[in-house]
Design a protein around this motif. Structure first.
Motif, PDB file in Angstrom:
ATOM      1  N   ALA A  73       0.812  -1.215   0.000  1.00 18.46           N
ATOM      2  CA  ALA A  73       0.000   0.000   0.000  1.00 18.46           C
ATOM      3  C   ALA A  73       0.847   1.267   0.000  1.00 18.46           C
ATOM      4  N   LYS A  74       2.091   1.159   0.455  1.00 14.62           N
ATOM      5  CA  LYS A  74       2.925   2.370   0.514  1.00 14.62           C
ATOM      6  C   LYS A  74       3.262   2.907  -0.872  1.00 14.62           C
ATOM      7  N   TYR A  75       3.025   2.102  -1.921  1.00 16.28           N
ATOM      8  CA  TYR A  75       3.292   2.551  -3.285  1.00 16.28           C
ATOM      9  C   TYR A  75       2.025   3.046  -3.993  1.00 16.28           C
ATOM     10  N   LEU A  76       0.873   2.916  -3.362  1.00 13.51           N
ATOM     11  CA  LEU A  76      -0.388   3.197  -4.035  1.00 13.51           C
ATOM     12  C   LEU A  76      -0.883   4.615  -3.760  1.00 13.51           C
ATOM     13  N   ALA A  77      -2.191   4.822  -3.839  1.00 14.67           N
ATOM     14  CA  ALA A  77      -2.777   6.163  -3.800  1.00 14.67           C
ATOM     15  C   ALA A  77      -2.294   6.973  -2.602  1.00 14.67           C
ATOM     16  N   GLY A  78      -1.900   8.208  -2.882  1.00 14.96           N
ATOM     17  CA  GLY A  78      -1.462   9.120  -1.832  1.00 14.96           C
ATOM     18  C   GLY A  78      -0.001   9.013  -1.458  1.00 14.96           C
ATOM     19  N   ALA A  79       0.711   8.081  -2.064  1.00 15.69           N
ATOM     20  CA  ALA A  79       2.115   7.877  -1.699  1.00 15.69           C
ATOM     21  C   ALA A  79       3.017   8.994  -2.200  1.00 15.69           C
ATOM     22  N   CYS A  80       2.559   9.731  -3.214  1.00 11.19           N
ATOM     23  CA  CYS A  80       3.361  10.820  -3.780  1.00 11.19           C
ATOM     24  C   CYS A  80       2.555  12.117  -3.715  1.00 11.19           C
ATOM     25  N   PRO A  81       2.474  12.732  -2.537  1.00 12.57           N
ATOM     26  CA  PRO A  81       1.668  13.953  -2.377  1.00 12.57           C
ATOM     27  C   PRO A  81       2.218  15.111  -3.203  1.00 12.57           C
ATOM     28  N   GLU A  82       1.324  16.002  -3.576  1.00 10.45           N
ATOM     29  CA  GLU A  82       1.714  17.149  -4.391  1.00 10.45           C
ATOM     30  C   GLU A  82       1.428  18.458  -3.671  1.00 10.45           C
ATOM     31  N   VAL A  83       2.326  19.404  -3.843  1.00  7.93           N
ATOM     32  CA  VAL A  83       2.172  20.758  -3.324  1.00  7.93           C
ATOM     33  C   VAL A  83       2.301  21.704  -4.516  1.00  7.93           C
ATOM     34  N   ASN A  84       1.235  22.431  -4.803  1.00  9.41           N
ATOM     35  CA  ASN A  84       1.210  23.329  -5.965  1.00  9.41           C
ATOM     36  C   ASN A  84       1.572  22.592  -7.255  1.00  9.41           C
ATOM     37  N   GLY A  85       1.059  21.370  -7.387  1.00 11.76           N
ATOM     38  CA  GLY A  85       1.270  20.598  -8.607  1.00 11.76           C
ATOM     39  C   GLY A  85       2.607  19.889  -8.700  1.00 11.76           C
ATOM     40  N   LYS A  86       3.419  19.972  -7.655  1.00  8.37           N
ATOM     41  CA  LYS A  86       4.732  19.334  -7.638  1.00  8.37           C
ATOM     42  C   LYS A  86       4.793  18.296  -6.520  1.00  8.37           C
ATOM     43  N   ILE A  87       5.357  17.140  -6.833  1.00  8.73           N
ATOM     44  CA  ILE A  87       5.499  16.102  -5.818  1.00  8.73           C
ATOM     45  C   ILE A  87       6.492  16.568  -4.763  1.00  8.73           C
ATOM     46  N   GLN A  88       6.073  16.429  -3.515  1.00 13.06           N
ATOM     47  CA  GLN A  88       6.915  16.903  -2.414  1.00 13.06           C
ATOM     48  C   GLN A  88       6.647  16.076  -1.164  1.00 13.06           C
ATOM     49  N   TRP A  89       7.734  15.669  -0.525  1.00  9.19           N
ATOM     50  CA  TRP A  89       7.626  14.966   0.750  1.00  9.19           C
ATOM     51  C   TRP A  89       8.196  15.836   1.855  1.00  9.19           C
ATOM     52  N   ASP A  90       7.467  15.920   2.958  1.00 11.20           N
ATOM     53  CA  ASP A  90       7.914  16.661   4.126  1.00 11.20           C
ATOM     54  C   ASP A  90       7.937  15.720   5.326  1.00 11.20           C
ATOM     55  N   ARG A  91       8.990  15.795   6.091  1.00 12.58           N
ATOM     56  CA  ARG A  91       9.096  14.981   7.304  1.00 12.58           C
ATOM     57  C   ARG A  91       9.554  15.847   8.469  1.00 12.58           C
ATOM     58  N   SER A  92       8.806  15.791   9.558  1.00 12.41           N
ATOM     59  CA  SER A  92       9.142  16.555  10.756  1.00 12.41           C
ATOM     60  C   SER A  92       9.701  15.616  11.813  1.00 12.41           C
ATOM     61  N   TYR A  93      10.804  16.026  12.413  1.00 18.51           N
ATOM     62  CA  TYR A  93      11.467  15.221  13.438  1.00 18.51           C
ATOM     63  C   TYR A  93      11.478  15.986  14.763  1.00 18.51           C
ATOM     64  N   ASN A  94      11.079  15.320  15.817  1.00 19.31           N
ATOM     65  CA  ASN A  94      11.195  15.909  17.149  1.00 19.31           C
ATOM     66  C   ASN A  94      12.606  15.668  17.674  1.00 19.31           C
ATOM     67  N   VAL A  95      13.236  16.751  18.111  1.00 23.74           N
ATOM     68  CA  VAL A  95      14.589  16.653  18.663  1.00 23.74           C
ATOM     69  C   VAL A  95      14.570  17.352  20.022  1.00 23.74           C
ATOM     70  N   PRO A  96      13.991  16.705  21.007  1.00 23.22           N
ATOM     71  CA  PRO A  96      13.824  17.359  22.314  1.00 23.22           C
ATOM     72  C   PRO A  96      15.155  17.711  22.980  1.00 23.22           C
ATOM     73  N   GLY A  97      15.147  18.877  23.621  1.00 19.86           N
ATOM     74  CA  GLY A  97      16.330  19.287  24.388  1.00 19.86           C
ATOM     75  C   GLY A  97      17.411  19.963  23.576  1.00 19.86           C
ATOM     76  N   LYS A  98      17.199  20.116  22.259  1.00 18.54           N
ATOM     77  CA  LYS A  98      18.229  20.752  21.431  1.00 18.54           C
ATOM     78  C   LYS A  98      17.678  22.021  20.787  1.00 18.54           C
ATOM     79  N   SER A  99      18.538  23.035  20.723  1.00 18.10           N
ATOM     80  CA  SER A  99      18.137  24.309  20.112  1.00 18.10           C
ATOM     81  C   SER A  99      18.218  24.207  18.590  1.00 18.10           C
ATOM     82  N   ALA A 100      17.664  25.226  17.943  1.00 20.91           N
ATOM     83  CA  ALA A 100      17.720  25.277  16.484  1.00 20.91           C
ATOM     84  C   ALA A 100      19.167  25.277  16.000  1.00 20.91           C
ATOM     85  N   LYS A 101      20.041  26.022  16.707  1.00 22.01           N
ATOM     86  CA  LYS A 101      21.447  26.083  16.304  1.00 22.01           C
ATOM     87  C   LYS A 101      22.128  24.727  16.474  1.00 22.01           C
TER      88      LYS A 101
END
Length: 227
Positions: free
Chosen positions: A61-89
């Protein structure tokens, strides 16, 4: 081949029948007939050409519908990672050398590089060109140059990574053609009408290998940030 199989099966059947008439028994060859537990000779049930490997027809199923999301007509993947205890720098300082090493890793071309560094806003942009291998056999190497961008944005306790602007330079040794990812791996181009399988042609390998590579890259980043 079908005639040969039929003839072999028929020969085995006749040989067995003759043996039974003379009071002897000879087990049929593996073919169109088989022997049941009570000694009866029965014809094997026919199997379709593709029935032997039905499991191979099941698509993850990971290859089927919705596996390649689009943003403004372009395929784009976004991944957010939690990094507790660390600053942006701190996250930025960890991700910059990671991306620099990534751009020099195995499979990359000389065009891969960290193109944008914004220390003030804790952002990094890398332009990637690497070899994406579909098949590698002794006499057959099928691969494409895979282009994409990795954008890293660092915040206190969090890191967001984006993979975007993907394209493929395929069969460069024959003149080469560059295909944007949207023409190859989007749901509209790669999947069938019911969205439960692939269109005919060579799009399947592009979609599955790209998704696999995306998962691999994001996993590498996750492991790096966890250290």
């Amino acid at each position: 081949m079908k005639k040969l199989t039929l003839l072999l099966g028929l020969s085995a059947f006749l040989a067995t029948a003759n043996a039974q008439v003379t009071g002897k028994y000879s087990k049929p060859q593996e073919g169109s007939y088989t022997v049941t537990a009570d000694g009866k000779i029965v014809k094997k049930e026919k199997r379709g050409l593709f029935d032997r490997n039905k499991a191979d027809k099941v698509i993850d199923a990971k290859y089927l519908a919705g596996a390649c999301p689009e943003v403004n007509g372009k395929i784009q993947w976004d991944r957010s990672y939690n990094v507790p205890g660390k600053s942006a720098k701190q996250i930025y300082d960890a991700m910059l050398p990671f991306l620099q090493a990534f751009c020099k890793s195995n499979g990359m071309t000389e065009l891969s590089n960290v193109a944008v560094v914004n220390e003030a806003d804790h952002e990094i942009g890398a332009s990637i060109q690497e070899w994406l291998v579909f098949e590698n056999k002794p006499l057959s190497l099928d691969r494409t140059k895979f282009n994409y961008q990795l954008i890293v944005r660092c915040f206190d306790g969090r890191c967001v990574v984006t993979m975007r602007n993907m394209s493929y330079l395929y069969e460069e040794d024959r003149g080469g053609t560059t295909f944007p990812a949207e023409d190859m791996i989007s749901d509209a181009e790669a999947l069938n009408k019911n969205k439960d399988g692939f269109q005919k042609g060579g799009v399947r390998k592009f979609r599955t290998k790209t998704i696999d590579r995306k998962d691999q890259v994001f996993k590498m980043i996750e492991e790096h940030l966890a250290n």
